[in-house]
Design a protein around this motif. Structure first.
Motif: not given
Length: 369
Positions: A123, A164, A270-271, A308, A310-312
């Motif tokens: 990703d 994960r 998700l990370d 969920s 998620q880190r972006r």
């Protein structure tokens, strides 16, 4: 009967493959086995928080000097490829002007003549480097590069899955520790309190017997010390590392929702690494998620819920997705959603609720991290 084709043996092999896929070290060892033959050196390098790479897995080496070798950012071909995020190679390692030569002594000791390195990307994030060092002269061709890149892509996927799985196991362990702490508080803690109170009452009615009173007071002191020791132990059991605290709390909220409603509620992170937040910011997010789950419980008529995380960078996003009836026409935010939005906005974040075209509702909160 040909035992090699026995279904149980095939199932055993599949189970072994599954366990290997959930073990980060084994996944990398298998990648090296696919990359190198017996005459070549190969290694994987993974970064720490400062971007310094460590050679974690090495195969085909003779001297051992490469094992656990640390590679600062942008040094050698391994460090350069990690920084660049693309495959690179040198057909003459010692004569190349394209790399630093911090590790010439190590390469010379292993008789390495040339090196091909490819990043482990998932990703868009670099997880490490996979490298091959043949001992004979030659040049790397397109087939070599394509093969190494394909192996690296599969290795990156395996590492991501394994990380994960590791995170899920750690969260489960800390959930169990918190459950045990609650049970001990309710059972042993209550028992010690009752013992201490009973001895205090007995001490009051034995004032005429100084020796008995003194013995009861000593026992009362010991019960108080045991209570203090239990309290300290419970605090340790309940505590989670900062990097796991949010995941543990969200998993507990999902479990509480499932217990209340009888509906499945799943947490998906998700990370590879869970987000780490200050307690004040984490409290705001957890309060917001609980409000979202309460709304699902009251209004969604859902059959299942997924939370969920998620880190972006620079955002942390938490979504609550149900498969219920969705938002009605002319939907307007209620007091709970409005309060949640205001609390997140004070921290630079936001919240949004929309109907999913495939059915249900998506509640999504974002917060800078």
């Amino acid at each position: 009967m040909d035992m090699r084709a026995h279904p149980l043996l095939e199932l055993g092999e599949q189970y072994a493959d599954l366990l290997a896929a959930l073990d980060r070290g084994e996944a990398l060892r298998r990648a090296l086995a696919l990359l190198a033959d017996g005459s070549e050196v190969a290694w994987t390098a993974c970064p720490d928080a400062d971007g310094v790479l460590t050679l974690e897995q090495v195969t085909g080496d003779w001297t051992g000097v490469l094992r656990a070798l640390q590679v600062p950012p942008n040094t050698g071909l391994t460090g350069k490829v990690f920084q660049a995020g693309r495959a690179e190679w040198v057909d003459d390692y010692f004569g190349s002007q394209e790399i630093t030569h911090d590790f010439d002594r190590h390469m010379a000791g292993e008789k390495v003549r040339r090196v091909l390195a490819v990043p482990l990307l998932r990703d868009g994030e670099a997880l490490g480097v996979l490298a091959l060092g043949p001992r004979e002269d030659g040049t790397f061709g397109d087939r070599d590069i394509d093969h190494a890149s394909a192996v690296a892509a599969q290795a990156a996927l395996a590492v991501s899955v394994a990380e994960r799985a590791r995170l899920s196991r750690e969260i489960a362990v800390h959930e169990e520790r918190r459950r045990m702490a609650a049970d001990l508080h309710d059972s042993v803690g209550a028992l010690l309190f009752a013992i201490g109170s009973g001895m205090a009452d007995l001490a009051e009615v034995t004032k005429t017997d100084p020796e008995l009173r003194a013995r009861l007071e000593r026992l009362q002191t010991q019960a108080a010390e045991a209570t203090t020791a239990l309290r300290d132990s419970l605090r340790t059991l309940r505590s989670s590392p900062a990097a796991l605290a949010l995941g543990v709390a969200l998993r507990a909220d999902c479990a509480a929702f499932a217990d209340r409603t009888g509906l499945p509620a799943e947490l998906v992170i998700l990370d590879e690494d869970p987000p780490e937040l200050a307690p004040s910011r984490s409290d705001v997010l957890l309060t917001a998620v609980r409000e979202a789950l309460l709304n699902v419980e009251k209004h969604a008529h859902a059959g299942a819920v997924t939370v969920s995380v998620q880190r972006r960078d620079p955002w942390l996003t938490i979504a609550v997705h149900d498969d219920g009836v969705g938002l009605g026409p002319g939907h307007t935010p209620g007091l709970g959603l409005t309060s949640t939005g205001e609390a997140l906005a004070r921290l630079g974040g936001s919240v949004r609720v929309v109907s999913d075209p495939d059915g249900g509702t998506i509640w999504r909160a974002r917060l800078p991290c």
